[in-house]
Design a protein around this motif. Structure first.
Motif, PDB file in Angstrom:
ATOM      1  N   CYS A   1       0.844  -1.077  -0.123  1.00 24.75           N
ATOM      2  CA  CYS A   1      -0.050  -0.103   0.020  1.00 24.75           C
ATOM      3  C   CYS A   1       0.866   1.339   0.006  1.00 24.75           C
ATOM      4  O   CYS A   1       1.822   1.410   0.893  1.00 24.75           O
ATOM      5  CB  CYS A   1      -1.019   0.060   1.308  1.00 24.75           C
ATOM      6  N   ARG A   2       0.465   2.357  -1.031  1.00 21.41           N
ATOM      7  CA  ARG A   2       1.389   3.654  -0.950  1.00 21.41           C
ATOM      8  C   ARG A   2       0.920   4.435   0.066  1.00 21.41           C
ATOM      9  O   ARG A   2       1.501   5.469   0.150  1.00 21.41           O
ATOM     10  CB  ARG A   2       1.158   4.025  -2.319  1.00 21.41           C
ATOM     11  N   ASN A   3      -0.133   4.287   0.681  1.00 15.99           N
ATOM     12  CA  ASN A   3      -0.818   5.119   1.800  1.00 15.99           C
ATOM     13  C   ASN A   3      -0.148   5.125   3.180  1.00 15.99           C
ATOM     14  O   ASN A   3       0.355   3.695   3.271  1.00 15.99           O
ATOM     15  CB  ASN A   3      -2.268   5.064   1.710  1.00 15.99           C
ATOM     16  N   ASN A   4      -0.480   5.865   4.069  1.00 14.48           N
ATOM     17  CA  ASN A   4       0.121   5.623   5.160  1.00 14.48           C
ATOM     18  C   ASN A   4      -0.982   6.109   6.318  1.00 14.48           C
ATOM     19  O   ASN A   4      -0.514   6.703   7.531  1.00 14.48           O
ATOM     20  CB  ASN A   4       1.475   6.773   5.414  1.00 14.48           C
ATOM     21  N   CYS A   5      -1.950   5.775   6.418  1.00 12.42           N
ATOM     22  CA  CYS A   5      -3.003   5.880   7.212  1.00 12.42           C
ATOM     23  C   CYS A   5      -2.704   5.544   8.506  1.00 12.42           C
ATOM     24  O   CYS A   5      -1.949   4.401   8.626  1.00 12.42           O
ATOM     25  CB  CYS A   5      -4.419   4.978   6.979  1.00 12.42           C
ATOM     26  N   TYR A   6      -2.885   6.504   9.839  1.00 12.17           N
ATOM     27  CA  TYR A   6      -2.359   6.070  10.964  1.00 12.17           C
ATOM     28  C   TYR A   6      -3.141   4.815  11.759  1.00 12.17           C
ATOM     29  O   TYR A   6      -2.134   4.293  12.673  1.00 12.17           O
ATOM     30  CB  TYR A   6      -2.543   7.355  11.804  1.00 12.17           C
ATOM     31  N   TYR A   7      -4.049   4.453  11.201  1.00 12.02           N
ATOM     32  CA  TYR A   7      -4.760   3.442  11.939  1.00 12.02           C
ATOM     33  C   TYR A   7      -4.416   1.942  11.216  1.00 12.02           C
ATOM     34  O   TYR A   7      -4.649   0.858  11.920  1.00 12.02           O
ATOM     35  CB  TYR A   7      -6.356   3.422  11.871  1.00 12.02           C
ATOM     36  N   CYS A   8      -3.906   2.044   9.999  1.00  9.95           N
ATOM     37  CA  CYS A   8      -3.894   0.818   9.250  1.00  9.95           C
ATOM     38  C   CYS A   8      -2.693   0.042   9.438  1.00  9.95           C
ATOM     39  O   CYS A   8      -1.531   0.549   9.211  1.00  9.95           O
ATOM     40  CB  CYS A   8      -4.328   0.950   7.722  1.00  9.95           C
ATOM     41  N   GLY A   9      -2.717  -1.341   9.452  1.00  4.41           N
ATOM     42  CA  GLY A   9      -1.487  -2.276   9.617  1.00  4.41           C
ATOM     43  C   GLY A   9      -0.560  -2.304   8.519  1.00  4.41           C
ATOM     44  O   GLY A   9       0.407  -2.836   8.605  1.00  4.41           O
ATOM     45  N   ILE A  10      -1.367  -2.187   7.247  1.00  7.84           N
ATOM     46  CA  ILE A  10      -0.379  -2.400   6.046  1.00  7.84           C
ATOM     47  C   ILE A  10      -0.105  -1.098   5.456  1.00  7.84           C
ATOM     48  O   ILE A  10       0.342  -0.892   4.386  1.00  7.84           O
ATOM     49  CB  ILE A  10      -1.213  -3.224   5.034  1.00  7.84           C
ATOM     50  N   ARG A  11      -0.080  -0.151   6.154  1.00  7.72           N
ATOM     51  CA  ARG A  11       0.331   1.196   5.872  1.00  7.72           C
ATOM     52  C   ARG A  11       1.719   1.244   5.382  1.00  7.72           C
ATOM     53  O   ARG A  11       2.743   0.418   5.848  1.00  7.72           O
ATOM     54  CB  ARG A  11       0.388   2.487   6.918  1.00  7.72           C
ATOM     55  N   ARG A  12       2.308   2.099   4.704  1.00 10.03           N
ATOM     56  CA  ARG A  12       3.707   1.957   3.855  1.00 10.03           C
ATOM     57  C   ARG A  12       4.800   2.054   4.852  1.00 10.03           C
ATOM     58  O   ARG A  12       5.700   1.421   4.757  1.00 10.03           O
ATOM     59  CB  ARG A  12       3.795   3.050   2.709  1.00 10.03           C
ATOM     60  N   ASP A  13       4.549   2.619   5.915  1.00  5.49           N
ATOM     61  CA  ASP A  13       5.780   2.847   6.934  1.00  5.49           C
ATOM     62  C   ASP A  13       5.900   1.536   7.807  1.00  5.49           C
ATOM     63  O   ASP A  13       6.777   1.508   8.673  1.00  5.49           O
ATOM     64  CB  ASP A  13       5.601   4.071   7.528  1.00  5.49           C
ATOM     65  N   ASN A  14       4.892   0.606   7.812  1.00  7.30           N
ATOM     66  CA  ASN A  14       5.123  -0.578   8.656  1.00  7.30           C
ATOM     67  C   ASN A  14       6.096  -1.436   7.900  1.00  7.30           C
ATOM     68  O   ASN A  14       5.739  -2.388   7.210  1.00  7.30           O
ATOM     69  CB  ASN A  14       3.909  -1.427   8.865  1.00  7.30           C
TER      70      ASN A  14
END
Ligand code: 5AD
Ligand code: FES
Length: 350
Positions: free
Chosen positions: A60-73
């Motif tokens: 995922c290219r997004n970085n939603c603060y709630y989401c476990g598959i956000r790019r920064d994880n």
């Protein structure tokens, strides 16, 4: 609160202040659930629709603060299924009686419009009697049109919150509520059956935010609305936040049923995660859809949007029979057809 519940059932709308009051109090639950069940029965009888969820990529290219598959994880174990693997999931699902497939994934640049179109065409060619739902995030209207022309019937895109301020608390700057809403309007215009939705109890959410969600749904008149409790994921900025409650989620399911009697409302996996009988309770509060997992067992744990997600160890057949048992024990039955929106008792679809 009975007067507001009755007014909602009669008028199919409330003012923002009325919504806020009703949601903040959360009173007369059993009365609300009973009205919601009666309306669901008028539109859908004792039937619960089943959708086979195929989680085909967790890039995922997004970085939603709630989401476990956000790019920064960077600890997420990334995977994507090939077209063949996706078709295998459909084959298994079809054999089990599924007539709707939901292709869900992160916003993964690998799956270009061309590649996705090819997958859509392959599925619709092999299973012309099935409905195909996409849930792959924000795209241009042109892309949405191409997918529709390739055969996609439905699109799920939760708006997450209809409050501008709250949206900013959940998402980094590059994502905007305006674009999210535009996407939903575009999808509707193209002719998809559209599903929006939101998390219940996400950080910063107030009764007023939820009132705005209800107003947005009143305006959009989607065919589906998916809601589930916020559940923290340990590798996100919201790791330490408190989770949403089953009680509030159920109350909102009941309200959604009164707001739009023929709405397709899933009893979500997140609700089943925070409460053992959460999905059954969801049906009894007015929901009429379940979405068991059809993804290969090998990737299930990797599509971890939040902690402790259920069903990650079970084969598709096990998930289906588990759900079937749960549904039948509360007096409902699983549908075998595609499960398109019903006409309302008055005769219209709106
Ligand atoms: N808790 C609950 N739901 C979540 N989603 C994403 N992260 C979480 C979480 N931590 C939901 C979002 C998204 C859908 C696919 O999953 O609403 O739209
Ligand atoms: Fe991808 Fe939220 S980080 S959908």
């Amino acid at each position: 609160m009975r007067h507001l519940i009755d007014r909602l059932e009669q008028n199919r709308k409330l003012t923002k202040d009325e919504w806020t009051e009703l949601i903040a109090k959360g009173a007369d639950r059993e009365y609300l659930f009973e009205r919601a069940r009666i309306l669901a029965k008028q539109c859908y009888g004792n039937t619960v629709y089943i959708r086979g969820l195929i989680e085909f990529t967790n890039y995922c290219r997004n970085n939603c603060y709630y989401c476990g598959i956000r790019r920064d994880n960077s600890n997420a174990m990334r995977y994507r299924l090939s077209e063949e693997e996706i078709l295998d999931c459909c084959r298994t699902g079809y054999g089990l009686g599924f007539r709707t497939f939901v292709l869900q994934g992160g916003e993964d640049g690998f799956y270009t419009d061309e590649k996705l179109e090819k997958v859509i065409r392959s599925i619709k060619m092999r299973y012309p009697d099935c409905a195909l739902t996409l849930s792959v995030g924000e795209k241009s209207k042109e892309s949405y049109r191409r997918f529709f022309e390739a055969g996609a019937d439905r699109y799920l895109l939760r708006h997450e919150t209809a409050s501008e301020n709250h949206y900013r608390m959940l998402h980094p700057e590059e994502l905007t509520l305006k674009n999210r809403k535009d996407c939903l309007w575009n999808l509707k215009e193209i002719g998809y059956q559209v599903g929006c939705g939101f998390m219940v109890g996400s950080p910063g959410q107030t009764a007023e935010c939820l009132a705005e969600d209800m107003l947005f749904i009143t305006e959009l008149q989607p065919h589906m609305a998916g809601i589930g409790p916020f559940v923290p994921h340990h590798e996100t900025p919201f790791a330490g936040e408190t989770q949403g409650t089953a009680e509030q989620t159920l109350y909102l399911i009941g309200l959604l049923r009164l707001l739009k009697p023929n709405l397709l409302i899933p009893a979500t996996t997140a609700l089943g995660t925070i409460r053992a009988d959460g999905r059954e309770a969801g049906i009894l509060a007015g929901a009429n859809v379940v979405m068991p997992n059809l993804s290969p067992v090998g990737v299930r744990k990797k599509y971890e949007l939040y902690d402790n997600k259920i069903c990650t160890g079970d084969e598709a057949a096990e998930c289906k029979s588990c759900l079937q048992g749960r549904i039948e024990r509360i007096g409902y039955e699983l549908a075998v057809d595609r499960g398109d929106p019903a006409k309302e008792p008055g005769g219209n679809y709106v």
